[in-house]
Design an enzyme around this catalytic site. Structure first.
Site, PDB file in Angstrom:
ATOM      1  N   ASP A  78      42.486  41.046  41.877  1.00 39.05           N
ATOM      2  CA  ASP A  78      42.843  42.438  41.561  1.00 39.05           C
ATOM      3  C   ASP A  78      41.634  43.353  41.646  1.00 39.05           C
ATOM      4  OD1 ASP A  78      41.887  41.043  39.201  1.00 39.05           O
ATOM      5  OD2 ASP A  78      42.394  42.836  38.053  1.00 39.05           O
ATOM      6  N   ASP A 115      34.593  44.736  44.258  1.00 33.98           N
ATOM      7  CA  ASP A 115      34.778  44.004  43.011  1.00 33.98           C
ATOM      8  C   ASP A 115      36.266  43.693  42.895  1.00 33.98           C
ATOM      9  OD1 ASP A 115      34.868  43.041  40.412  1.00 33.98           O
ATOM     10  OD2 ASP A 115      34.502  44.984  39.473  1.00 33.98           O
ATOM     11  N   GLU A 145      42.052  40.301  36.369  1.00 32.29           N
ATOM     12  CA  GLU A 145      40.782  40.174  35.665  1.00 32.29           C
ATOM     13  C   GLU A 145      40.359  41.479  35.027  1.00 32.29           C
ATOM     14  OE1 GLU A 145      36.320  40.472  35.361  1.00 32.29           O
ATOM     15  OE2 GLU A 145      37.739  41.639  36.570  1.00 32.29           O
TER      16      GLU A 145
END
Length: 482
Positions: A78, A115, A145
């Site tokens: 995610d 990220d 996350e």
């Protein structure tokens, strides 16, 4: 041909671009999970897709590594869904619009998902390779996350045989992360009592703040739009008569809020004075930041006479008081490492719903008792506001492992390859490593990655040359795990 097709390392950026075409914001990860399954199928690799959409893909070791212990490569699927205020990007359906600017890759008006898409791209490039020596690989791709680490919490680690875990979710090249803070999400729900009010409707808009990662950048003391707007409203409330109509700001609990908008209904005779006061407050706040928030903008616009439902006087007071008075930012630095943050919290989201104002905090600390202390303070503020609370997404700290085998090997390799000593540190940002270690205490974990900047904001960038260097490093590190 993709926009990243000719950028080295091609095998990594091919998958990074493919990932960027699949929407994958937190809590909307089914599509990206299925993409990973199709990848595994197309390469005839063993895979597990669990009921929450975590994916594990396994690949045997190459020649000479057949009997080596597996190595886990771990990252999350995610991404934080942040965009500019004028963007119409739909994170649930639209692909990212990538661009290249010199050594940087970004996404137009949105977060990039470096990220942690770069970890997934690295792992896929290893899994798809036919000429990279490596031990057996267990690629672990977790979901959600960024808010609560739900994927890692749900992950069944009994299916993993590896004892070395390479978490590729750190964002500064040359920094080897060996521990992280624990934390939780704290939601306050302030009940709204509505009343019919007449006067002049005004909109106060605060925008243009830099924002940032509330773990990795909280120590920079960047402006938090939710807290600044609370300060503005509190100052105005001491001098002028108005009721809040709504207040909304921020994108995510773990992002330092870049914008906030509050609508008020004000005494018509005080509109010009309020407008002038807002202009003066803008100057004061910009001066206080001393150039650190160069694009900060605070505006008051007049929308005309109106009679409408607004927060009653008591609700207005309670909402402003809670937002202004609740603790925020760095609370304590680590006493052993004075430059490292020990405890902090971030007022990430303010949202007006039909019956409440919801305020969402990301709370972090490497000391369990400090997590409790911050909860107590938020509980007190919540009770004083006549509000309710909910705590979710708790995750443990990842403690430093003095007996690590992979850490000295990783440090020595980095120095051999690049001629400089890497930095070893713990991070205030939350990592899934603590959850994984709690589930599988024999894991020997290290976290690293290429340079990423502007993470969790629409200024997010992946640094191309750094991605190449850390790709070379990852291949050599795997080669050494025999």
């Amino acid at each position: 041909m993709g926009i990243l097709s000719n950028i080295e390392p091609k095998e990594v950026f091919q998958y990074f671009e493919e990932l960027s075409m699949v929407p994958r914001s937190t809590f909307h990860t089914k599509k990206i999970s299925d993409f990973c399954v199709e990848f595994a199928k197309s390469h005839n690799l063993e895979y597990i897709q669990d009921e929450v959409n975590n994916v594990i893909i396994k690949k045997p070791g190459t020649a000479g590594y057949e009997n080596s212990d597996p190595v886990i490569i771990q990252g999350h699927l995610d991404m934080v869904a942040t965009k500019t205020t004028d963007s119409d990007h739909d994170f649930e359906n639209d692909p990212l619009e990538l661009f290249v600017d010199g050594d940087l890759i970004g996404a137009k008006n949105t977060t990039l998902g470096g990220d942690d898409g770069i970890a997934v791209a690295y792992a896929m490039a290893i899994l798809a390779s036919t000429d990279i020596p490596h031990p057996p690989i267990e690629a672990v791709f977790t979901i959600d996350e960024e808010i609560g680490m739900g994927g890692a919490n749900h992950l069944d680690t009994s299916v993993l045989n590896g004892k070395i875990c390479l978490n590729i979710d750190s964002e500064i090249e040359g920094v080897m992360t060996v521990g992280c803070a624990g934390g939780y999400i704290y939601d306050t729900f302030i009940p709204i009592e509505w009343s019919e009010e007449s006067g002049t409707k005004m909109t106060l808009s605060l925008s243009g703040l830099l924002g940032g990662h509330s773990g990795g950048e909280i120590q920079k003391q960047l402006g938090n739009a939710n807290k600044i707007m609370a300060r503005i409203l509190y100052a105005l409330g001491k001098e002028y008569d108005f009721n809040l109509v709504n207040i909304n700001g921020g994108n995510a609990a773990n992002v330092i809020a870049q914008f906030n908008t509050a609508q008020i209904i004000a005494d018509s005779s005080q509109v010009q004075a309020i407008t002038d006061a807002v202009a003066a407050l803008e100057t004061t706040i910009i001066d206080e930041f001393a150039g650190q928030e160069p694009t900060l903008s605070l505006k008051a616009s007049v929308e005309g006479e109106a009679t409408l439902n607004a927060f009653d006087a008591d609700t207005t007071t309670r909402v402003i008081g809670f937002l202004y008075g609740a603790i925020d930012g760095v609370q304590c630095y680590d006493r052993a490492f004075p430059t490292a943050v020990e405890s902090s919290l971030n007022t990430g989201i303010v949202e007006t719903t039909e019956d409440t104002v919801k305020v969402k905090f990301q709370v972090r600390s490497s000391v369990a008792t400090k997590l409790t202390d911050m909860q107590n303070k938020l509980d007190l503020a919540t009770d004083l506001a006549g509000a309710s609370r909910e705590i979710s997404g708790a995750y443990p700290a990842w403690a430093y492992n003095a007996d690590s085998v992979i850490r000295p090997k990783a440090l020595a390799l980095y120095k051999d390859m690049f001629g400089t000593e890497p930095t070893v540190e713990t991070t205030h940002g939350g990592l899934e490593c603590g959850i994984l270690f709690g589930k599988k205490p024999d894991l020997d974990i290290i976290s690293f990655g290429p340079d990423l900047t502007g993470v969790h904001t629409y200024h997010e960038r992946v640094h191309i040359a750094s991605t190449q260097r850390m790709w070379d490093y990852l291949k050599e590190l795997l080669k050494s795990c025999k």
